[in-house]
Design an enzyme around this catalytic site. Structure first.
Site, PDB file in Angstrom:
ATOM      1  N   ILE A 124       6.299  -4.218  35.941  1.00 38.76           N
ATOM      2  CA  ILE A 124       6.370  -5.654  36.757  1.00 38.76           C
ATOM      3  C   ILE A 124       7.487  -6.524  36.591  1.00 38.76           C
ATOM      4  O   ILE A 124       8.204  -7.101  37.743  1.00 38.76           O
ATOM      5  CB  ILE A 124       5.067  -6.455  36.243  1.00 38.76           C
ATOM      6  CG1 ILE A 124       3.635  -5.733  36.467  1.00 38.76           C
ATOM      7  CG2 ILE A 124       5.030  -7.952  36.724  1.00 38.76           C
ATOM      8  CD1 ILE A 124       2.351  -6.393  36.125  1.00 38.76           C
ATOM      9  N   GLU A 128      -1.724   3.073   9.820  1.00 36.15           N
ATOM     10  CA  GLU A 128      -2.925   3.331   9.338  1.00 36.15           C
ATOM     11  C   GLU A 128      -3.334   4.728  10.221  1.00 36.15           C
ATOM     12  O   GLU A 128      -4.431   4.930  10.436  1.00 36.15           O
ATOM     13  CB  GLU A 128      -3.767   2.419   9.488  1.00 36.15           C
ATOM     14  CG  GLU A 128      -4.121   1.279   8.716  1.00 36.15           C
ATOM     15  CD  GLU A 128      -2.809   0.386   8.265  1.00 36.15           C
ATOM     16  OE1 GLU A 128      -1.570   0.993   8.297  1.00 36.15           O
ATOM     17  OE2 GLU A 128      -2.992  -0.893   8.253  1.00 36.15           O
ATOM     18  N   GLY A 162       1.436  15.420   3.597  1.00 29.27           N
ATOM     19  CA  GLY A 162       0.935  14.874   4.606  1.00 29.27           C
ATOM     20  C   GLY A 162       0.038  13.474   4.643  1.00 29.27           C
ATOM     21  O   GLY A 162       0.347  12.863   3.585  1.00 29.27           O
ATOM     22  N   THR A 222       5.639  -0.657   3.660  1.00 25.04           N
ATOM     23  CA  THR A 222       5.894  -1.833   4.165  1.00 25.04           C
ATOM     24  C   THR A 222       5.761  -3.027   3.084  1.00 25.04           C
ATOM     25  O   THR A 222       5.076  -2.937   2.068  1.00 25.04           O
ATOM     26  CB  THR A 222       5.003  -2.350   5.066  1.00 25.04           C
ATOM     27  OG1 THR A 222       4.858  -1.500   6.510  1.00 25.04           O
ATOM     28  CG2 THR A 222       4.990  -3.550   5.786  1.00 25.04           C
ATOM     29  N   PHE A 248       0.738  -1.147  -0.059  1.00 26.30           N
ATOM     30  CA  PHE A 248      -0.007   0.009  -0.105  1.00 26.30           C
ATOM     31  C   PHE A 248       0.716   1.387   0.084  1.00 26.30           C
ATOM     32  O   PHE A 248       1.636   1.524   0.966  1.00 26.30           O
ATOM     33  CB  PHE A 248      -0.753  -0.174   1.302  1.00 26.30           C
ATOM     34  CG  PHE A 248      -1.934   0.914   1.415  1.00 26.30           C
ATOM     35  CD1 PHE A 248      -3.336   0.686   0.704  1.00 26.30           C
ATOM     36  CD2 PHE A 248      -1.771   1.920   2.286  1.00 26.30           C
ATOM     37  CE1 PHE A 248      -3.979   1.659   0.696  1.00 26.30           C
ATOM     38  CE2 PHE A 248      -2.865   2.986   2.591  1.00 26.30           C
ATOM     39  CZ  PHE A 248      -4.024   2.930   1.806  1.00 26.30           C
ATOM     40  N   GLY A 270      14.028  -4.353  36.113  1.00 24.45           N
ATOM     41  CA  GLY A 270      15.086  -4.080  35.423  1.00 24.45           C
ATOM     42  C   GLY A 270      15.158  -5.263  34.219  1.00 24.45           C
ATOM     43  O   GLY A 270      15.757  -4.980  33.028  1.00 24.45           O
TER      44      GLY A 270
HETATM   45  C1  LIG Z   1       6.965   0.925  10.040  1.00 26.18           C
HETATM   46  C2  LIG Z   1       6.150   1.725   9.421  1.00 26.18           C
HETATM   47  C3  LIG Z   1       5.462   1.235   8.311  1.00 26.18           C
HETATM   48  C4  LIG Z   1       4.640   1.843   7.740  1.00 26.18           C
HETATM   49  N1  LIG Z   1       3.886   1.377   6.195  1.00 26.18           N
HETATM   50  C5  LIG Z   1       3.255   2.034   5.662  1.00 26.18           C
HETATM   51  C6  LIG Z   1       2.847   1.518   4.248  1.00 26.18           C
HETATM   52  O1  LIG Z   1       3.065   0.216   3.962  1.00 26.18           O
HETATM   53  N2  LIG Z   1       2.168   2.479   3.384  1.00 26.18           N
HETATM   54  C7  LIG Z   1       1.950   3.768   3.796  1.00 26.18           C
HETATM   55  O2  LIG Z   1       1.316   4.339   2.741  1.00 26.18           O
HETATM   56  N3  LIG Z   1       2.669   4.507   4.801  1.00 26.18           N
HETATM   57  C8  LIG Z   1       3.220   3.476   5.728  1.00 26.18           C
HETATM   58  N4  LIG Z   1       3.823   4.318   6.897  1.00 26.18           N
HETATM   59  C9  LIG Z   1       3.445   5.461   7.276  1.00 26.18           C
HETATM   60  C10 LIG Z   1       2.499   5.606   8.306  1.00 26.18           C
HETATM   61  O3  LIG Z   1       1.110   5.654   7.768  1.00 26.18           O
HETATM   62  C11 LIG Z   1       2.790   7.240   8.662  1.00 26.18           C
HETATM   63  O4  LIG Z   1       4.135   7.273   9.106  1.00 26.18           O
HETATM   64  C12 LIG Z   1       1.789   7.847   9.533  1.00 26.18           C
HETATM   65  O5  LIG Z   1       0.516   7.806   9.118  1.00 26.18           O
HETATM   66  C13 LIG Z   1       2.131   9.149  10.036  1.00 26.18           C
HETATM   67  O6  LIG Z   1       2.318  10.073   8.816  1.00 26.18           O
HETATM   68  P1  LIG Z   1       3.720  10.669   8.687  1.00 26.18           P
HETATM   69  O7  LIG Z   1       4.995   9.995   9.028  1.00 26.18           O
HETATM   70  O8  LIG Z   1       3.691  11.370   7.137  1.00 26.18           O
HETATM   71  O9  LIG Z   1       3.750  11.959   9.580  1.00 26.18           O
HETATM   72  P2  LIG Z   1       3.416  13.553   9.740  1.00 26.18           P
HETATM   73  O10 LIG Z   1       2.170  13.469   8.659  1.00 26.18           O
HETATM   74  O11 LIG Z   1       4.755  14.071   9.434  1.00 26.18           O
HETATM   75  O12 LIG Z   1       3.026  13.917  11.267  1.00 26.18           O
HETATM   76  C14 LIG Z   1       3.863  13.916  12.162  1.00 26.18           C
HETATM   77  C15 LIG Z   1       2.979  14.342  13.399  1.00 26.18           C
HETATM   78  O13 LIG Z   1       2.032  15.684  12.899  1.00 26.18           O
HETATM   79  C16 LIG Z   1       0.822  15.495  12.941  1.00 26.18           C
HETATM   80  N5  LIG Z   1      -0.021  15.960  12.159  1.00 26.18           N
HETATM   81  C17 LIG Z   1       0.248  15.795  10.497  1.00 26.18           C
HETATM   82  N6  LIG Z   1      -0.708  16.490   9.783  1.00 26.18           N
HETATM   83  C18 LIG Z   1      -1.554  17.019  10.855  1.00 26.18           C
HETATM   84  C19 LIG Z   1      -2.762  17.457  10.622  1.00 26.18           C
HETATM   85  N7  LIG Z   1      -3.437  18.043   9.373  1.00 26.18           N
HETATM   86  N8  LIG Z   1      -3.609  17.867  11.710  1.00 26.18           N
HETATM   87  C20 LIG Z   1      -3.235  17.686  12.912  1.00 26.18           C
HETATM   88  N9  LIG Z   1      -2.048  16.762  13.128  1.00 26.18           N
HETATM   89  C21 LIG Z   1      -1.121  16.499  12.212  1.00 26.18           C
HETATM   90  C22 LIG Z   1       0.607  13.782  13.211  1.00 26.18           C
HETATM   91  O14 LIG Z   1      -0.477  13.399  13.698  1.00 26.18           O
HETATM   92  C23 LIG Z   1       2.103  13.628  13.921  1.00 26.18           C
HETATM   93  O15 LIG Z   1       1.738  13.417  15.163  1.00 26.18           O
HETATM   94  C24 LIG Z   1       4.561   3.459   7.910  1.00 26.18           C
HETATM   95  C25 LIG Z   1       5.115   3.959   9.026  1.00 26.18           C
HETATM   96  C26 LIG Z   1       5.802   3.144   9.515  1.00 26.18           C
HETATM   97  C27 LIG Z   1       6.752   3.931  10.702  1.00 26.18           C
END
Ligand SMILES: Cc1cc2nc3c(=O)[nH]c(=O)nc-3n(C[C@H](O)[C@H](O)[C@H](O)COP(=O)(O)OP(=O)(O)OC[C@H]3O[C@@H](n4cnc5c(N)ncnc54)[C@H](O)[C@@H]3O)c2cc1C
Length: 395
Positions: A339, A365, A138, A164, A130, A342
């Site tokens: 619980i 997600e 964003g 992923t 995906f 260390g």
């Molecule tokens: C191990 C791993 C696997 C993943 N696998 C997939 C995958 O298979 N496919 C895929 O598409 N994605 C994947 N992701 C991405 C994941 O879905 C995103 O990292 C996550 O949704 C956060 O988005 P971002 O990293 O762009 O964070 P940002 O959008 O940069 O967010 C950073 C912070 O700002 C906040 N924020 C951002 N925009 C807003 C807003 N409009 N209003 C309020 N707060 C906001 C967020 O809540 C967060 O706290 C993966 C991530 C990880 C770490």
């Protein structure tokens, strides 16, 4: 052409129990022994793991039967993904993404896409990943990737990351803008010219799975690569993420259940000042709070699964499951660490790994913030989530 949207009613109970027992048996006898190797090497040995997953039927759990899968209902699937979360996060992530996005394709893909991809997905020869998240933009509709119509084709450009299973995926469901405002989804084979994949650094937990950078440089795909309807990518995205959020909450449940089991055992066996620590009220309080989280999470998951399997959409319920699940697994793994004292902070004990694995549930997600926005947005729009007591009385 998009097929009619239907929800699986699942398989007969005796058949389900045989499948579930076979998978649970293999999880503990064949996959659990690989945990240390995966954590040390930070790599899941796909040559060993994928044939096991195929043999036990773990790769086609949500693929409809007519395409060679098991066609489980959501209520039947959730305990299985929860069990994977107990063993090693990287294995759970592989199985989750593989099944979740095969399921998404089975719901929103065209008949041709399903016939071409799903049968080999059920055996692990193909795997659908995906590709939504981007380094320069964003969450959700805030995309920089574009898909421009050129004759009978689309030309895709853009950059995705944190994708992923980017090391094993045969296909990516790529989200891109087809106009300044409209998002569309495309099924892009890995080998398409212009699509390149690069690894990203290893993650904190859920070790051994690849979450790579996918670059689309003038990638040409035929119009038949469109998943669902042009311009309705956001609706398709919401549908796919809605049920996938429930799967993440089930993963939180599995991690929480394992942390609770280990904590009960430790509370009985660890003796301080001449008594097991489980006799102390402070430890008992932690255990009771952990069990309450587990019980509550099981309850909302059962409710969400029942509604989805009955054909309902659960936009707010799914976000609430995901939100409660990540908060619950956070509390449970915190208390499990306390619980264990260390020794729980060292790699001598699975609690250290469960603690790290759980933190991915925050991000997959959508972050907690996104779940607040989705849930509150629905409520303010007048969405009333149905009453579980009423549902159980009328069933
Ligand atoms: C191990 C791993 C696997 C993943 N696998 C997939 C995958 O298979 N496919 C895929 O598409 N994605 C994947 N992701 C991405 C994941 O879905 C995103 O990292 C996550 O949704 C956060 O988005 P971002 O990293 O762009 O964070 P940002 O959008 O940069 O967010 C950073 C912070 O700002 C906040 N924020 C951002 N925009 C807003 C807003 N409009 N209003 C309020 N707060 C906001 C967020 O809540 C967060 O706290 C993966 C991530 C990880 C770490």
């Amino acid at each position: 052409m998009t097929a009619t949207l239907t929800h699986s009613v699942g398989i007969p109970d005796s058949e389900y129990r045989a499948l579930r027992d076979r998978i649970f048996e293999a999880i503990w006898s064949e996959l659990d022994p690989l945990e240390q190797q995966i954590e040390d090497a930070e790599q899941v040995p796909h040559d060993i793991v994928m044939p096991i997953l195929d043999r036990i039927g773990a790769l086609g759990l949500l693929v409809p039967r007519e395409y060679g899968g098991s066609g489980l209902s959501i209520a039947q699937y959730l305990p299985i993904i929860a069990e994977f979360a107990k063993v090693q996060g990287g294995l759970r992530v592989i199985v989750h993404v593989h099944n979740s996005f095969a399921h998404a394709l089975s719901e929103i893909g065209s008949d041709r896409q399903k016939a071409d991809v799903l049968p080999s997905t059920a055996t692990g020869r193909n795997s659908v990943a995906f590709a939504l998240t981007e380094p320069g933009f964003g969450t959700g509709a805030d995309l920089g990737s574009t898909a421009v119509r050129e004759g009978g084709d689309y030309i895709l450009n853009g950059e995705k990351w944190l994708i992923t299973n980017s090391d094993i995926a045969s296909h990516f469901i790529v989200f891109a803008k087809t106009t300044a405002t409209d998002v569309s989804a495309f099924l892009v084979p890995r080998e398409t010219d212009g699509l390149s994949i690069a690894a990203l650094p290893e993650t904190m937990g859920c070790k051994g799975t690849e979450h790579g950078r996918v670059t689309l440089d003038s990638v040409r795909v035929p119009a038949t690569a469109l998943v669902g309807v042009e311009g309705q990518g956001n609706e398709h995205l919401e549908r796919a993420l809605e049920i996938s959020r429930v799967f993440i909450a089930a993963s939180s449940l599995g991690t929480s259940e394992r942390a609770l089991e280990l904590s009960i055992a430790h509370a009985k066996s660890r003796v301080t000042f001449g008594k097991p620590i489980g006799t102390r009220q402070a430890i008992q309080r932690y255990l009771a709070e952990m069990a309450t989280d587990v019980y509550a999470l099981r309850g909302i998951l059962a409710d969400a699964a029942q509604k989805w399997d009955a054909g309902e959409r659960i936009p707010a319920e799914a976000s609430m499951c995901k939100l409660f699940g990540l908060e619950a697994v956070g509390r449970v793994t915190d208390r499990a660490l306390l619980i264990h004292g260390g020794i729980g902070y060292t790699r001598a004990h699975p609690i250290e790994r469960l603690y790290r694995d759980a933190r991915l549930n925050w991000l997959e997600e959508g972050t907690p913030t996104i779940q607040y926005l989705v849930t509150a947005g629905r409520l303010l729009d007048g969405y009333a989530f149905s009453d579980a007591f009423e549902t159980s009385r009328t069933n």
